[in-house]
Design an enzyme around this catalytic site. Sequence first.
Site, PDB file in Angstrom:
ATOM      1  N   LEU A   4     -30.504 -16.480 -44.300  1.00 38.97           N
ATOM      2  CA  LEU A   4     -29.683 -18.410 -44.617  1.00 38.97           C
ATOM      3  C   LEU A   4     -30.810 -19.012 -46.044  1.00 38.97           C
ATOM      4  CD1 LEU A   4     -29.513 -19.944 -41.239  1.00 38.97           C
ATOM      5  CD2 LEU A   4     -27.730 -18.543 -43.272  1.00 38.97           C
TER       6      LEU A   4
ATOM      7  N   TYR B  95     -41.898 -29.422 -43.987  1.00 43.99           N
ATOM      8  CA  TYR B  95     -40.759 -29.832 -42.824  1.00 43.99           C
ATOM      9  C   TYR B  95     -39.942 -31.009 -42.789  1.00 43.99           C
ATOM     10  CZ  TYR B  95     -40.137 -28.664 -38.502  1.00 43.99           C
ATOM     11  OH  TYR B  95     -39.425 -28.395 -36.251  1.00 43.99           O
TER      12      TYR B  95
END
Length: 296
Positions: A52, A165
């Site tokens: 992905l 993140y």
Amino acid sequence: MTASGRVAESGGTYLVTGAASGIGRAVAERLRADGHMVIGVDLRDVEVCADLSTPAGRRSAIDAVLTAAGGRLDGAVLAAGLGPAKGHEDVIVAVNLLGVTELLEGVRPALAAAGDAKVVVLGSNSTTTTPFVPRRAVRLLLDGNPDRAVRQIRRRRGLAAPVAYAASKLAVTRWCREHAVADDWAGVGIRMNVIAPGPVLTPLLRAQLDSSTGSQVRSFPVPIRQYGTPQQLADWIVVMLSPSADFLVGSVLTVDGGTDALLRPDGWPRRLPLRALPRMLWTMYRAPRDGRVAQY
């Protein structure tokens, strides 16, 4: 959800990314145990093996899922994600954001075909507990400019990985809230929500604990004084996939042992700011003619 804590009817078809380990695997196991078909997406050991982090991988995953689902998905759990790995900020953004948004856009027709599909996206409490996240980077991510966003993020130097993140999770959470209420999502019966966990003992967290920054992870405040488990998060997600969640749209459920409440006790809820009043009034004016009202 029935009294036994299961999605109401068996025989549904669900997409679960990150299904080979951690929370995704726990969700997939719960759904299969309840009699559902699960189309797992991960790098290996699942029904659809795809990377992905790449455009080609995301496209192949969408095509394979649509073929396996036969044009109908009763729900989707987007659990695939990467933690704050130093030097991999571009990959973190690709998996955590594009691995969610592009897949959901690609399978949206199959979700719409169900009429009452549920979507749960894995966010993170890092969205509200990580400092120094550039607002511009988040905006660039939402505007479809991940390369420029990563350049902004890398200016944080030693903090770049955790900032990447948090920025990716901020962007994906905002994307979900913006799209969840749109006519081509809520308007066709798709209920999309976000669950934002704190520290859950997955392989990703174990790797962080064993890394050079493990001491920082261990010092992260968790008022309940214990970590979460994939099974606990799977329980919450199953509720969010059930008829009990028919009225849950565009929400962010924080399950983090109290960290967010400890660090930001007055951070939420907050009153509507005056600058938002024109949009609120316009939305209320338009809602009846746009059909965005309840049928009492």
